[in-house]
Write an enzyme that holds these catalytic residues in place. Structure first.
Site, PDB file in Angstrom:
ATOM      1  N   GLY A 145       0.793  -1.218   0.000  1.00 56.82           N
ATOM      2  CA  GLY A 145       0.000   0.000   0.000  1.00 56.82           C
ATOM      3  C   GLY A 145       0.823   1.265   0.000  1.00 56.82           C
ATOM      4  O   GLY A 145       0.449   2.263  -0.630  1.00 56.82           O
ATOM      5  N   ASP A 165      -5.572   3.463   4.593  1.00 57.31           N
ATOM      6  CA  ASP A 165      -6.105   2.830   5.800  1.00 57.31           C
ATOM      7  C   ASP A 165      -5.200   1.657   6.182  1.00 57.31           C
ATOM      8  O   ASP A 165      -5.583   0.494   6.047  1.00 57.31           O
ATOM      9  CB  ASP A 165      -7.542   2.358   5.515  1.00 57.31           C
ATOM     10  CG  ASP A 165      -8.146   1.575   6.671  1.00 57.31           C
ATOM     11  OD1 ASP A 165      -7.657   1.720   7.805  1.00 57.31           O
ATOM     12  OD2 ASP A 165      -9.092   0.810   6.429  1.00 57.31           O
TER      13      ASP A 165
END
Length: 287
Positions: A145, A165
């Protein structure tokens, strides 16, 4: 903090994060031009609340279950309805069995011209692919990510939101949050960024705020929801969102939503909320 999301699906932090995401997507969709959502830590996409992990965690009972059946008055009900409609859409009528993760929430808002990039690693990407299969508006990537945060901006649509997140398995994720935003914002300064973080104490969130202030980014909104009284040692006390370049009505909407969410989701006599442009100081309490 080891954040196995299938244990925590549908908890108060998910509710808060996805309410904010739906308000952002509402405004992106209001204009005809295409937009793109980049979900850097997408998770599995859909969670079975009757599954073993969610049953053992049981956190959704104090999260989405409370919100779904609470009698909100206007205008709170109107602001929440786009989010709650997404939750209802993945469940049978009058039942709550599944909870949509952020990729499934986003999918509900996509038009034919809009796109989603959902990023995950290792075994989770298989569940994500299974839960979102058959939709050519969505690209699922097996990629770290933090790498994705910089690799896919700016999107060709030039409109959209980057949702970050991370699992916060250690404190370094707070550092990566600020550093990742700095790099991405240099490449795409007009994009919307929505960064989620957990609150287990004040030290890490305040260090994050200081780092973000030093970046000199002009439009950074900080919103926090703390169902457990601040300072009380009780695991995950709250959750925060950093929104860069928020749609202009969002701060006013959150000033309406946050006290109502805190009143329903509180786990102690008082629940804290925070809503401010970074550089201002304001902490309110809902009792």
């Amino acid at each position: 903090m080891n954040y196995r999301h299938d244990f925590h699906a549908g908890n108060f932090a998910d509710v808060f994060k996805h309410v904010v995401l739906c308000r952002i997507l509402h405004y992106l969709r209001a204009k005809p031009a295409a937009f793109r959502v980049i979900d850097t830590h997408a998770g599995a996409g859909l969670y079975d609340l009757a599954g073993d992990a969610a049953t053992r965690g049981g956190e959704w009972h104090d999260g989405i279950e409370r919100i779904l059946y609470a009698p909100f008055a206007e205008p709170v009900a109107a602001l929440l309805s786009p989010y709650l409609d997404v939750v209802r859409a993945v469940n049978e009528r009058q039942q709550l069995r599944f909870y949509p993760g952020s990729p499934a929430v986003t999918r509900a808002w996509l038009r034919s011209q809009d796109r989603l990039i959902a990023c995950e690693i290792e075994s989770t990407v298989k569940a994500l692919s299974r839960n979102l299969r058959g939709d050519d508006r969505i690209k699922i990537l097996e990629i770290d990510g933090w790498t994705a945060l910089n690799a896919y901006v700016p999107p060709k649509e030039r409109r959209g939101v980057v949702l970050v997140d991370p699992p916060f398995e250690d404190e370094s994720d707070f550092w990566y949050l600020a550093e990742g935003l700095a790099g991405a914002h240099r490449k795409w300064p007009t994009g919307i960024y929505a960064l989620w973080y957990p609150i287990k104490g004040r030290r890490e969130p305040e260090l994050l705020a200081k780092r973000l202030k030093r970046l000199g980014i002009p439009k950074i909104l900080r919103a926090e929801l703390i169902p457990t009284q601040p300072g009380r040692p009780a695991g995950l006390q709250g959750a925060g969102m950093i929104i860069v370049n928020p749609p202009w009505p969002l701060k006013e909407e959150l000033s309406v939503l946050l006290p109502s969410l805190a009143a329903v989701l509180r786990r102690t006599e008082k629940a804290g909320t925070r809503l401010e442009w970074l550089g201002e100081e304001r902490l309110t309490t809902s009792s």
